[in-house]
Design an enzyme around this catalytic site. Structure first.
Site, mmCIF file in Angstrom:
data_model
loop_
_atom_site.group_PDB
_atom_site.id
_atom_site.type_symbol
_atom_site.label_atom_id
_atom_site.label_comp_id
_atom_site.label_asym_id
_atom_site.label_seq_id
_atom_site.Cartn_x
_atom_site.Cartn_y
_atom_site.Cartn_z
ATOM 1 C CG HIS A 71 -1.972 1.035 1.215
ATOM 2 N ND1 HIS A 71 -3.310 0.737 1.168
ATOM 3 C CD2 HIS A 71 -1.910 2.391 1.237
ATOM 4 C CE1 HIS A 71 -4.017 1.845 1.161
ATOM 5 N NE2 HIS A 71 -3.188 2.866 1.206
ATOM 6 N N GLY A 78 -3.199 12.640 -1.075
ATOM 7 C CA GLY A 78 -3.623 13.958 -0.649
ATOM 8 C C GLY A 78 -4.622 14.601 -1.583
ATOM 9 C CD GLU A 80 -7.302 13.681 1.537
ATOM 10 O OE1 GLU A 80 -7.317 12.462 1.746
ATOM 11 O OE2 GLU A 80 -6.256 14.324 1.318
ATOM 12 N NE ARG A 237 -9.147 4.581 8.504
ATOM 13 C CZ ARG A 237 -8.368 5.523 7.993
ATOM 14 N NH1 ARG A 237 -7.872 6.454 8.803
ATOM 15 N NH2 ARG A 237 -8.067 5.543 6.721
ATOM 16 C CG ASP A 293 -1.775 5.133 3.830
ATOM 17 O OD1 ASP A 293 -1.927 5.169 2.600
ATOM 18 O OD2 ASP A 293 -2.512 5.752 4.621
#
Length: 391
Positions: A71, A78, A80, A237, A293
């Site tokens: 991943h 990005g 956002e 999370r 990530d």
């Protein structure tokens, strides 16, 4: 970094190391590499006089299967917060410096200014520099953007495409896909992968929404889709989602992917803590993988979903959390290697050539020091990183 087209590069490489974990510990202390693959493992290996061979003396280092990161926002994530919040691309040097040989590129929230075509170009660029790079077609969005206009054709005709991802669920940034849409997409990927001879995994971004893993639980409970085709990521999370992930893994004998967050927030759980918890819950280590990530955005939103700011994720936490699992004896080295190597290769359908040090496998080798820090990285037999700058 050595040019892959150097006509004077030796055809053979002989690594002499202190120990070899394949991932299980071996008696061998030498690896002979030929044509990008492991040709032999043993002690006191001999190469005929006059053959073009480079001998790498690294008796103080440990050879392990090079790491696999499933991943990575190779083109940057990005967006956002607008065009001024786009994350940078990752470089081959940044990948290899962490002992990583194989990456899978993903698109995230931004499937507009960044496209599968951009992702494919970057993946091919990393391959030209020596990294074993693959990609998922699609993005957060439903219907997913593709290269050919069709998921099955992407899988069948584009060698680098190994699945769909990262499709977002339980997140305010997702397309809020209906259950029937999720089932249809996963089914399309399955058939396309069968035609292509690939695993065809569906890599799901899981947000912090209240539905959690419910869409995937329903998918596996109500359809004939096998559990090994569906990989939920970011399951650490928050505590409730991690607990649900443990139940999901045990109930469906399914794999879950833990994210090594670059900085752990108020609710996030570190990869070290998450893996430790899953093991305590009885989840077999074979059902757990870790990914970075990296070069994705780490956005912050308020309670109403308004954007507050972001940071850029790095891949250093992946190695740091993995090292801690070994140092604090949560797992022995041979079992811990699976989290970022062998198990990942199986999940991706690459287990016949990656994730092990064995004759015939790709010569993807990471050399670690006594602190488990990557010191040299070989991909298909080519040294792409050396801590002394000699690569």
């Amino acid at each position: 970094m050595m040019s892959l087209d150097d006509p004077h590069a030796p055809l053979l490489t002989l690594l002499r190391v202190g120990r070899i974990f394949a991932p299980e510990p071996l008696e061998a202390t030498e690896l002979l590499i030929a044509d990008g693959r492991i040709a032999a493992l043993g002690r006191d290996l001999e190469v005929p006089v006059g053959w073009p061979v480079e001998v790498v003396e690294a008796r103080e280092l440990i050879a392990v299967p090079a790491f696999i990161d499933q991943h990575v926002h190779v083109t940057g994530g990005g967006g956002e917060g607008g065009c001024g919040n786009r994350c940078p691309e990752i470089t081959a040097e940044e990948i290899a410096a962490m002992g990583i040989a194989t990456v899978v590129g993903v698109l995230g929230t931004d499937g507009i200014s960044r496209s599968p075509a951009d992702l494919l170009a970057k993946v091919r660029g990393l391959r030209a520099e020596g990294i074993a790079a693959y990609m998922y077609t699609g993005s957060y969005r439903v219907p997913p953007p593709t290269l050919t206009g069709d998921l099955q054709r992407d899988l069948a005709w584009i060698p680098e495409v190994i699945g769909l991802g990262e499709l977002a669920i339980s997140d305010h940034r997702s397309s809020q896909p209906r259950q029937d849409e999720i089932e249809r997409l996963v089914s399309e990927v399955r058939v396309g992968a069968m035609l292509a001879g690939k695993r065809g995994i569906c890599h799901f971004h899981v947000g912090d929404g209240r539905r959690g893993l419910e869409p995937l639980r329903r998918l596996l409970a109500e359809t004939e889709i096998p559990a090994d085709q569906v990989i939920p990521t970011h399951v650490n999370r928050h505590r409730a989602l991690l607990e649900e992930a443990a139940d999901y893994a045990l109930g469906f004998e399914a794999c879950v992917d833990v994210t090594a967050f670059d900085e752990v927030g108020e609710e996030d759980i570190s990869a070290f803590e998450a893996v430790s918890y899953l093991l305590e819950r009885g989840v077999p280590v074979e059902f757990i993988t870790m990914s970075s990530d990296c070069n994705g955005s780490l956005p912050e939103f308020d309670a109403k979903g308004a954007y507050l700011g972001m940071r850029v994720a790095r891949n250093t936490a992946l190695i740091g959390d993995w090292q801690r699992l070994v140092r604090e004896q949560v797992l022995p080295l041979d079992q811990a290697l699976g989290l970022i190597s062998g198990h990942v290769a199986r999940v991706l359908g690459l287990q016949e050539r990656k994730g092990r040090l064995a004759v015939g496998f790709d010569a993807d080798v990471t050399l670690l020091d006594g602190e488990l820090q990557p010191r040299q990285t070989f991909v298909a037999g080519k040294r792409l990183y050396a801590s002394d700058g000699s690569a």
